[in-house]
Scaffold this active site. Structure first.
Site, PDB file in Angstrom:
ATOM      1  N   SER A  94      61.451  72.893  -3.288  1.00 31.21           N
ATOM      2  CA  SER A  94      61.099  71.528  -3.677  1.00 31.21           C
ATOM      3  C   SER A  94      59.589  71.431  -3.793  1.00 31.21           C
ATOM      4  O   SER A  94      58.852  72.102  -3.063  1.00 31.21           O
ATOM      5  CB  SER A  94      61.625  70.513  -2.661  1.00 31.21           C
ATOM      6  OG  SER A  94      61.060  70.748  -1.389  1.00 31.21           O
ATOM      7  N   HIS A 108      57.651  65.749  -9.575  1.00 35.18           N
ATOM      8  CA  HIS A 108      58.488  66.267  -8.487  1.00 35.18           C
ATOM      9  C   HIS A 108      59.564  67.145  -9.114  1.00 35.18           C
ATOM     10  O   HIS A 108      60.071  66.852 -10.199  1.00 35.18           O
ATOM     11  CB  HIS A 108      59.137  65.093  -7.737  1.00 35.18           C
ATOM     12  CG  HIS A 108      60.416  65.446  -7.045  1.00 35.18           C
ATOM     13  ND1 HIS A 108      61.663  65.195  -7.609  1.00 35.18           N
ATOM     14  CD2 HIS A 108      60.663  66.038  -5.850  1.00 35.18           C
ATOM     15  CE1 HIS A 108      62.596  65.615  -6.776  1.00 35.18           C
ATOM     16  NE2 HIS A 108      62.031  66.126  -5.710  1.00 35.18           N
ATOM     17  N   VAL A 111      65.234  72.441  -6.732  1.00 35.57           N
ATOM     18  CA  VAL A 111      66.498  73.134  -7.012  1.00 35.57           C
ATOM     19  C   VAL A 111      67.041  73.641  -5.686  1.00 35.57           C
ATOM     20  O   VAL A 111      66.283  74.090  -4.826  1.00 35.57           O
ATOM     21  CB  VAL A 111      66.344  74.302  -8.019  1.00 35.57           C
ATOM     22  CG1 VAL A 111      66.218  73.788  -9.447  1.00 35.57           C
ATOM     23  CG2 VAL A 111      65.160  75.200  -7.680  1.00 35.57           C
ATOM     24  N   HIS A 147      60.916  64.922 -22.016  1.00 36.31           N
ATOM     25  CA  HIS A 147      62.364  64.799 -22.170  1.00 36.31           C
ATOM     26  C   HIS A 147      62.912  65.792 -23.190  1.00 36.31           C
ATOM     27  O   HIS A 147      64.052  66.263 -23.040  1.00 36.31           O
ATOM     28  CB  HIS A 147      62.740  63.356 -22.533  1.00 36.31           C
ATOM     29  CG  HIS A 147      62.837  62.468 -21.330  1.00 36.31           C
ATOM     30  ND1 HIS A 147      63.992  62.368 -20.580  1.00 36.31           N
ATOM     31  CD2 HIS A 147      61.919  61.683 -20.721  1.00 36.31           C
ATOM     32  CE1 HIS A 147      63.777  61.538 -19.565  1.00 36.31           C
ATOM     33  NE2 HIS A 147      62.532  61.107 -19.628  1.00 36.31           N
ATOM     34  N   HIS A 177      64.036  47.141  -4.643  1.00 35.64           N
ATOM     35  CA  HIS A 177      63.187  46.046  -4.151  1.00 35.64           C
ATOM     36  C   HIS A 177      62.017  45.760  -5.089  1.00 35.64           C
ATOM     37  O   HIS A 177      61.393  44.704  -4.990  1.00 35.64           O
ATOM     38  CB  HIS A 177      62.679  46.349  -2.733  1.00 35.64           C
ATOM     39  CG  HIS A 177      61.721  47.492  -2.639  1.00 35.64           C
ATOM     40  ND1 HIS A 177      62.123  48.801  -2.742  1.00 35.64           N
ATOM     41  CD2 HIS A 177      60.367  47.533  -2.464  1.00 35.64           C
ATOM     42  CE1 HIS A 177      61.059  49.591  -2.623  1.00 35.64           C
ATOM     43  NE2 HIS A 177      59.989  48.855  -2.457  1.00 35.64           N
ATOM     44  N   GLY A 260      66.636  66.570  12.319  1.00 36.02           N
ATOM     45  CA  GLY A 260      65.666  67.398  13.036  1.00 36.02           C
ATOM     46  C   GLY A 260      65.001  68.443  12.178  1.00 36.02           C
ATOM     47  O   GLY A 260      64.638  69.516  12.669  1.00 36.02           O
TER      48      GLY A 260
END
Length: 304
Positions: A94, A108, A111, A147, A177, A260
């Site tokens: 990532s 960002h 995979v 794209h 929001h 964790g």
């Protein structure tokens, strides 16, 4: 047919991390990645690589992780009861890139592969991933090119693949929001196992390898654009949306923190600097207003 081969996937992911870091270092031309290898007490570990204060990138983090366990956490089996009592392996790459220049979009990509095993039963496995783009200043040509790259890499896998995963991306990277998308989208897929393993793995590789192909030309085009305090302030304000999404809605962030996971790696996506402003509204007729009016909503960027 092809049986799931976790070692082959792991080898690809580690090479992908190395390739992307090398490509980003070339684009930056000044800074290099620091490497932080870590181990997980419950099994597995990872390699976090971070570039900071470069000529082009303020911060870029590219994380590889490979974790395993004897049983699935309860949070993961709640909507997948068939995974209860299985050992698991999860691995992925990532990354989040926060450029200095406000005219270069933040991006960002991710995979990942997951497999759960149980004696006497077939393994349960799937792939996930995608990439998305978050511009601060609106350049329709950049978004169309982004794209088009996504559509091109999907094409060998079927005409339905790009529109399906493009729509999923628009829906996933949405801030209810705020009533706006986090950016202009790209691709997002999860639970990919409806093809045979080899084809699913091929698609995941196409997405991983296609990321820099899509992003690098935009960086090259925008990195020398002059900017001032106004553009920098707007960039820092809009970075706040990134923080809001990742800490409130992002499934990977929430899963990692609740189970964790390694906090430093999970929060590597956070921008190094960010600002909030009460009741901000862009001035009419400005590029900032155009971003809000035209870019932060789902649409067909490749329509004629």
């Amino acid at each position: 047919m092809g049986l799931p081969n976790a070692e082959e996937v792991k080898a690809f992911l580690m090479q992908l991390q190395a390739n992307i870091c090398a490509g980003l270092e070339r684009l930056d031309g000044q800074a290099s990645f620091a490497t932080d290898s870590w181990q997980r007490a419950e099994g597995g570990g990872g390699i976090s690589r971070v570039l900071t204060d470069g000529a082009v990138f303020e911060q870029a983090g590219v994380n590889f992780s490979h974790v395993m366990g004897a049983s699935m956490p309860a949070s993961a089996t709640a909507h997948r009861p068939e995974l209860a009592g299985r050992s698991f392996e999860a691995m992925g790459v990532s990354l989040v890139i926060h450029p200095k220049n406000p005219y270069i979009p933040t991006t960002h990509a991710n995979v990942r592969f997951f497999i759960a095993r149980k004696e006497g039963a077939d393994p349960v496995w799937w792939f996930g991933g995608g990439f998305d783009l978050t511009p601060y200043y609106p350049f329709e040509s950049d978004v169309k090119e982004w794209h088009q790259s996504a559509k091109d890499l999907c094409a060998p896998f079927g005409n339905e693949v790009y529109p399906k995963y493009k729509e999923w991306c628009d829906k996933y990277f949405f801030l209810p929001h705020r009533g706006e998308t986090r950016g202009v989208g790209g691709l997002f897929f999860d639970d990919l196992n409806h093809w045979e393993f080899d084809k699913c793995f091929d698609y995941m590789q196409a997405v991983g390898n296609g990321f820099l192909t899509a992003y690098a030309p935009i960086v090259e085009r925008r990195k020398d654009t002059a900017y001032g305090e106004r553009e920098r302030d707007f960039q820092l304000y809009r970075r706040g949306r990134y923080v809001e999404f990742n800490l409130v809605y992002d499934r990977g962030t929430l899963f990692g923190l609740q189970t964790g996971g390694r906090t430093e790696s999970i929060l590597m996506s956070m921008p190094p600097l960010v600002r909030w402003q009460y009741a901000y509204s862009p001035e009419a007729g400005t590029p900032e207003a155009e971003l809000y009016e035209r870019f932060l909503k789902p649409q067909d960027w490749l329509a004629d």
